[in-house]
Scaffold this active site. Structure first.
Site, PDB file in Angstrom:
ATOM      1  N   LYS A 199       0.847  -1.204   0.000  1.00 57.65           N
ATOM      2  CA  LYS A 199       0.000   0.000   0.000  1.00 57.65           C
ATOM      3  C   LYS A 199       0.877   1.248   0.000  1.00 57.65           C
ATOM      4  O   LYS A 199       2.010   1.202   0.464  1.00 57.65           O
ATOM      5  CB  LYS A 199      -0.851   0.020   1.279  1.00 57.65           C
ATOM      6  CG  LYS A 199      -1.985  -0.971   1.307  1.00 57.65           C
ATOM      7  CD  LYS A 199      -2.803  -0.806   2.573  1.00 57.65           C
ATOM      8  CE  LYS A 199      -3.933  -1.816   2.652  1.00 57.65           C
ATOM      9  NZ  LYS A 199      -4.953  -1.639   1.606  1.00 57.65           N
TER      10      LYS A 199
ATOM     11  N   ARG B   6     -10.578 -11.401   1.764  1.00 62.63           N
ATOM     12  CA  ARG B   6     -11.435 -12.458   1.209  1.00 62.63           C
ATOM     13  C   ARG B   6     -10.735 -13.814   1.272  1.00 62.63           C
ATOM     14  O   ARG B   6     -11.383 -14.849   1.343  1.00 62.63           O
ATOM     15  CB  ARG B   6     -11.854 -12.092  -0.215  1.00 62.63           C
ATOM     16  CG  ARG B   6     -10.716 -11.883  -1.163  1.00 62.63           C
ATOM     17  CD  ARG B   6     -11.104 -11.057  -2.380  1.00 62.63           C
ATOM     18  NE  ARG B   6     -11.044  -9.617  -2.111  1.00 62.63           N
ATOM     19  CZ  ARG B   6     -11.310  -8.687  -3.020  1.00 62.63           C
ATOM     20  NH1 ARG B   6     -11.679  -9.016  -4.244  1.00 62.63           N
ATOM     21  NH2 ARG B   6     -11.235  -7.404  -2.710  1.00 62.63           N
TER      22      ARG B   6
END
Ligand code: BES
Ligand code: MN
Ligand code: ZN
Length: 496
Positions: free
Chosen positions: A279, A353
């Site tokens: 990130k 996920r």
């Protein structure tokens, strides 16, 4: 903090602060009218002098009002009498609670239960009172050498007109306090930094919870257990981390042995740097909150255990870090999930996920009536709904409806998003059964579509709390959401 229903004359109670409501245009509530009368019109005179607008949340603090034994009188604006709804009422309550929490006040007597609010009765009003006062006194000072000024409030009395009303108020306050305590646990865990709140720390917290409540049993699955179960997706995320992953399983048995449980599955990513798909550094510290789903599961279980709800609930929290490392998963890597499906990891930052899909498959063994997963899953959900609504996805309409209603009743609102077949087409891989990301469009939905492929065997809902779980900016910190929504939903399951 102690919460008690109070009956008897309000003007005779020796207390540090009495709270009374004032509508727009200085129209007084019953209690404010009584105090005004006893003070020979002084209360109204000051309201006029101060140009009090009486909008929800406006406040005026008076001292030593004649005819009244309280040290202070806190007047709270409520807006137009006929327009007082749940939101305005809570805005007013919350403003009063914040003011009190910042003052020297130790005890308050609130008369605001007398204010009519749509269809909400004493029980709801008393519950919101306890919740908002307890929550207003929340401070996170654990890691400061000087905690600074802490709230002095230790008792809240809610004025009731009859014994019957006092009984519903007491029940409501018990719920409000339990929900606020669940929120506190959730916030504490989320506010703790990644170097303290690791997967191991979350597991320890779950063990302590189970010590505290006899109806809670806990089991911690280690990486070796995950290997045996074939949890290749969860383990893939944890590969780049030196902190071992944990799968926390809490079983609350308040119902009959044969009652199918509600399962709550919460993302417990204790720090999300993105992995090899690193990130940007801007606000990366906020990724310590990436375990808010898991924290809300622990918080909600604390709430329901404290309330001793006659239900069976299972909490499952897959917990890991997501860091770059020589050993970390790389874009293009393909892993096998516990369900047997293979996943091509195109972006290592779409890790939530991956840990959730294995946890969801694991949850099947509890034969759950419904499964609700809670996750700070996508930045796209924040783009779509902002910080006000949690994104709700479900493969079952009545479950979706019940969660929407629980959100409304607790003012911890969710908004339903589509899970149409068309979106599934965005999840195609040339090399595996599916990729872990879609294209640029509808990111919150394709993330939910990914999870939907692992939840076909049960009634399932997914709450994307990326926007609602915390405040950024000067007020940076966890919100405790969606503990109120989940608690409300579970309480409603008892009543039906
Ligand atoms: N934890 C983040 C989602 C997130 C982002 C939560 C911002 C709160 C605020 C999640 O693991 C993530 O990184 N998601 C990616 C998915 C993308 C790579 C498809 C995202 O949202 O950018
Ligand atoms: Mn991520
Ligand atoms: Zn994440």
């Amino acid at each position: 903090m102690d919460f008690t229903a109070h009956t008897g004359a309000i003007e005779k109670k020796r207390i540090s602060c009495l709270i009374a409501g004032v509508y727009e245009k200085n129209k007084l509530t019953e209690s404010a009218e009584l105090i005004n009368h006893l003070s020979e019109g002084m209360t109204l005179k000051i309201l006029k002098q101060e140009n009090f607008k009486g909008q929800p949340g406006d406040l005026l603090l008076l001292h030593q009002v004649p005819g009244c034994k309280a040290d202070r009188l806190l007047l709270v604006g409520l807006g137009k009498k006929k327009d007082v709804n749940a939101k305005k009422y809570c805005k007013a309550l919350s403003a009063a609670a914040k003011k009190v929490a910042e003052s020297a006040v130790k005890q308050v007597l609130s008369t605001l239960v007398e204010v009519p609010v749509e269809t909400h009765g004493t029980h709801w009003k008393a519950r919101q009172t306890a919740l908002l006062f307890q929550d207003a006194c929340y401070r996170f000072t654990e890691l400061k050498s000087e905690p600074g000024d802490l709230p002095n409030l230790d008792q809240v009395l809610v004025h009731c007109k009859s014994q019957e009303e006092a009984k519903s108020a007491a029940r409501g306050m018990k719920e409000g306090k339990a929900i606020a305590e669940g929120m506190r646990l959730c916030k504490d865990l989320a506010n703790l930094p990644g170097n303290v709140c690791t997967p191991g720390y979350l597991a320890e917290t779950a063990l302590k919870l189970a010590d505290e409540y006899s109806k809670l049993k806990v089991q911690i699955l280690e990486e070796t257990d995950m290997e045996k179960l074939g949890m290749g997706a969860l383990l893939a995320v944890s590969k780049g981390s030196r902190q071992p992953a944990k799968l926390i399983v809490l079983e609350y048995k308040g119902g009959k042995a044969k009652d199918q449980p509600v399962a709550l599955v919460g993302k417990g990513l204790t720090f999300d740097a993105g992995g090899i798909s690193l990130k940007p550094s801007q606000a990366m510290d906020e990724m310590k909150y990436d375990m808010c789903g898991g924290a809300s599961v622990l918080g909600t279980l604390k709430t329901i255990a404290q309330l001793d709800l006659p239900l069976n609930v299972v909490g499952v929290v897959p917990s890991s870090e997501n860091l770059p490392d020589g050993d970390a998963i790389k874009p293009g890597d393909i892993v096998k999930t516990m369900a047997g499906k293979t996943v091509e990891i195109l972006n290592t930052d779409a890790e939530g996920r991956l840990i959730l899909c294995d946890a969801l498959t694991y949850t099947e063994r509890f034969n759950p009536k419904t499964v609700i997963d809670i996750a700070t899953l996508t930045g796209a959900c924040v783009v779509a709904l902002g910080k006000h609504a949690t994104g709700l996805f479900a493969n079952d309409d009545s479950l979706a409806q019940a969660l929407l209603e629980a959100g409304e009743a607790s003012l911890d609102r969710a908004w339903r998003m589509p899970l149409w077949e068309e979106y599934q087409e965005q999840l195609k891989s040339n090399f595996a059964d599916m990729p872990n990301i879609g294209d640029r469009n509808a990111g919150a939905i394709t993330a939910a579509c990914f999870l939907a492929r692992f939840t076909e065997n049960f009634h399932w809902a997914h709450l994307d709390i990326a926007g609602t779980a915390w405040h950024s900016g000067a007020n940076k910190g966890a919100t405790g959401r969606p503990v109120p929504l989940l608690s409300e939903y579970l309480i409603s399951q008892v009543e039906t």
